[in-house]
Design a protein around this motif. Structure first.
Motif, mmCIF file in Angstrom:
data_model
loop_
_atom_site.group_PDB
_atom_site.id
_atom_site.type_symbol
_atom_site.label_atom_id
_atom_site.label_comp_id
_atom_site.label_asym_id
_atom_site.label_seq_id
_atom_site.Cartn_x
_atom_site.Cartn_y
_atom_site.Cartn_z
ATOM 1 N N TYR A 68 -2.166 12.551 13.119
ATOM 2 C CA TYR A 68 -3.719 11.394 12.515
ATOM 3 C C TYR A 68 -3.232 11.715 11.435
ATOM 4 N N GLY A 69 -2.281 11.563 11.086
ATOM 5 C CA GLY A 69 -2.063 11.051 9.615
ATOM 6 C C GLY A 69 -3.191 11.327 8.059
ATOM 7 N N ILE A 70 -2.660 12.053 8.853
ATOM 8 C CA ILE A 70 -4.058 13.085 7.672
ATOM 9 C C ILE A 70 -3.224 13.531 6.066
ATOM 10 N N GLU A 71 -3.753 13.408 5.356
ATOM 11 C CA GLU A 71 -2.666 14.129 3.782
ATOM 12 C C GLU A 71 -2.712 15.758 4.040
ATOM 13 N N GLY A 72 -1.328 15.679 3.184
ATOM 14 C CA GLY A 72 -1.330 17.446 3.217
ATOM 15 C C GLY A 72 -0.008 17.730 2.909
ATOM 16 N N HIS A 73 0.254 18.878 2.479
ATOM 17 C CA HIS A 73 1.629 18.965 2.725
ATOM 18 C C HIS A 73 2.349 19.609 2.680
ATOM 19 N N GLN A 74 3.385 20.951 3.512
ATOM 20 C CA GLN A 74 3.729 21.587 4.640
ATOM 21 C C GLN A 74 3.597 22.975 3.535
ATOM 22 N N CYS A 75 3.950 22.674 2.662
ATOM 23 C CA CYS A 75 3.237 24.350 1.407
ATOM 24 C C CYS A 75 2.217 24.294 1.392
ATOM 25 N N MET A 97 0.969 -0.855 -0.159
ATOM 26 C CA MET A 97 -0.064 -0.215 0.325
ATOM 27 C C MET A 97 1.113 1.100 -0.284
ATOM 28 N N SER A 98 0.666 2.160 -1.161
ATOM 29 C CA SER A 98 1.244 3.775 -0.557
ATOM 30 C C SER A 98 1.148 4.634 0.591
ATOM 31 N N GLU A 99 2.016 4.646 0.641
ATOM 32 C CA GLU A 99 1.858 6.339 2.105
ATOM 33 C C GLU A 99 0.024 6.930 1.650
ATOM 34 N N LYS A 100 0.183 7.429 0.538
ATOM 35 C CA LYS A 100 -0.515 8.944 0.006
ATOM 36 C C LYS A 100 -2.148 7.748 0.457
ATOM 37 N N ALA A 101 -1.943 6.448 0.765
ATOM 38 C CA ALA A 101 -3.145 5.673 -0.175
ATOM 39 C C ALA A 101 -3.108 5.150 1.975
ATOM 40 N N ALA A 102 -2.673 5.470 2.403
ATOM 41 C CA ALA A 102 -2.625 5.122 4.028
ATOM 42 C C ALA A 102 -3.045 6.118 4.758
ATOM 43 N N LEU A 103 -3.058 7.510 4.044
ATOM 44 C CA LEU A 103 -3.462 8.411 4.786
ATOM 45 C C LEU A 103 -4.774 8.466 4.516
ATOM 46 N N GLY A 104 -5.463 9.060 5.980
ATOM 47 C CA GLY A 104 -6.172 10.058 6.270
ATOM 48 C C GLY A 104 -7.330 11.192 5.773
ATOM 49 N N SER A 105 -8.022 11.800 6.008
ATOM 50 C CA SER A 105 -8.429 13.307 5.534
ATOM 51 C C SER A 105 -9.037 13.729 6.440
ATOM 52 N N TRP A 106 -9.418 15.162 6.513
ATOM 53 C CA TRP A 106 -9.888 15.842 7.348
ATOM 54 C C TRP A 106 -11.196 15.199 8.368
ATOM 55 N N SER A 107 -11.718 16.374 9.402
ATOM 56 C CA SER A 107 -12.626 14.487 9.430
ATOM 57 C C SER A 107 -14.034 16.151 8.584
ATOM 58 N N SER A 108 -13.720 17.117 8.676
ATOM 59 C CA SER A 108 -14.515 18.265 8.439
ATOM 60 C C SER A 108 -13.974 19.221 7.086
ATOM 61 N N GLY A 109 -14.888 19.375 6.622
ATOM 62 C CA GLY A 109 -14.400 20.320 5.140
ATOM 63 C C GLY A 109 -13.572 21.784 5.737
ATOM 64 N N LEU A 110 -12.505 22.575 4.686
ATOM 65 C CA LEU A 110 -12.670 23.555 5.674
ATOM 66 C C LEU A 110 -13.111 24.655 6.014
ATOM 67 N N CYS A 111 -14.205 24.930 4.748
ATOM 68 C CA CYS A 111 -15.322 25.467 4.610
ATOM 69 C C CYS A 111 -16.664 24.973 5.676
ATOM 70 N N GLY A 112 -16.327 23.674 6.558
ATOM 71 C CA GLY A 112 -17.710 23.295 7.113
ATOM 72 C C GLY A 112 -17.729 24.348 8.242
ATOM 73 N N CYS A 113 -17.757 25.317 8.867
ATOM 74 C CA CYS A 113 -17.725 26.018 9.953
ATOM 75 C C CYS A 113 -19.091 25.923 10.211
ATOM 76 N N PHE A 114 -19.673 25.781 9.843
ATOM 77 C CA PHE A 114 -21.673 25.758 9.379
ATOM 78 C C PHE A 114 -21.837 24.611 10.628
ATOM 79 N N SER A 115 -21.169 23.586 10.738
ATOM 80 C CA SER A 115 -21.370 21.886 11.613
ATOM 81 C C SER A 115 -21.276 22.412 13.460
ATOM 82 N N ASP A 116 -20.665 23.783 13.551
ATOM 83 C CA ASP A 116 -20.099 24.543 14.762
ATOM 84 C C ASP A 116 -20.021 25.387 14.540
ATOM 85 N N CYS A 117 -20.973 26.017 15.576
ATOM 86 C CA CYS A 117 -20.423 27.746 15.468
ATOM 87 C C CYS A 117 -20.174 28.382 16.485
ATOM 88 N N SER A 118 -20.343 27.541 17.257
ATOM 89 C CA SER A 118 -19.298 28.304 18.838
ATOM 90 C C SER A 118 -17.707 28.067 18.541
#
Length: 143
Positions: A81-88, A1-22
């Motif tokens: 948490y093993g979330i996919e992404g890059h430092q850039c 399994m490649s490293e990319k396939a082993a990585l997860g994703s964020w539990s919510s999107g970047l613009c998912g603010c409406f799910s948690d107003c506080s």
């Protein structure tokens, strides 16, 4: 399994603010407090919320230094948490969409079971509150 396939994703999107107003309101009105809470949890209580928030606030007056500081913690969360992404991408998002990234990080820690407002010690106490003594072990070995 490649490293990319082993990585997860964020539990919510970047613009998912409406799910948690506080957390969105906190970040909008006082990003220093939001970042301080995130930093304390990510550092597992080695540095206080107050120190993280104060540094974020002080650096906020000097161009993108607060973004660089926030980028370091976004990268730490991804690695923990093993979330996919890059430092850039972490850097660009933290500098140009800091409120959205802080909200996303706050929601991520909540999704991972943290009460971010309680801080590290509060979370440790909540998780160990039911434990009053070490488990009893029957003495000796038996066949």
């Amino acid at each position: 399994m490649s490293e990319k396939a082993a990585l997860g994703s964020w539990s919510s999107g970047l613009c998912g603010c409406f799910s948690d107003c506080s957390s969105c309101c906190l970040t909008f009105w006082c990003p220093c407090a939001s970042f301080g809470r995130i930093g304390e949890i990510v550092d597992k209580g080695t540095t206080s919320c107050c120190l993280h928030g104060s540094l974020f606030c002080l650096l906020g007056g000097f161009s993108y230094l607060a973004g660089i500081y926030a980028c370091m913690y976004r990268t730490k969360i991804r690695r923990q948490y093993g979330i996919e992404g890059h430092q850039c991408a972490d850097f660009l998002l933290s500098c140009f969409c800091s409120a959205c990234t802080l909200c996303q990080e706050y929601r991520e820690l909540q999704a991972r079971g943290f009460d971010v407002s309680a801080g590290w010690k509060g979370n440790v106490q909540m998780r160990t509150s039911g434990v009053t003594a070490a488990p009893v072990v029957n003495g000796g070995m038996s066949r």
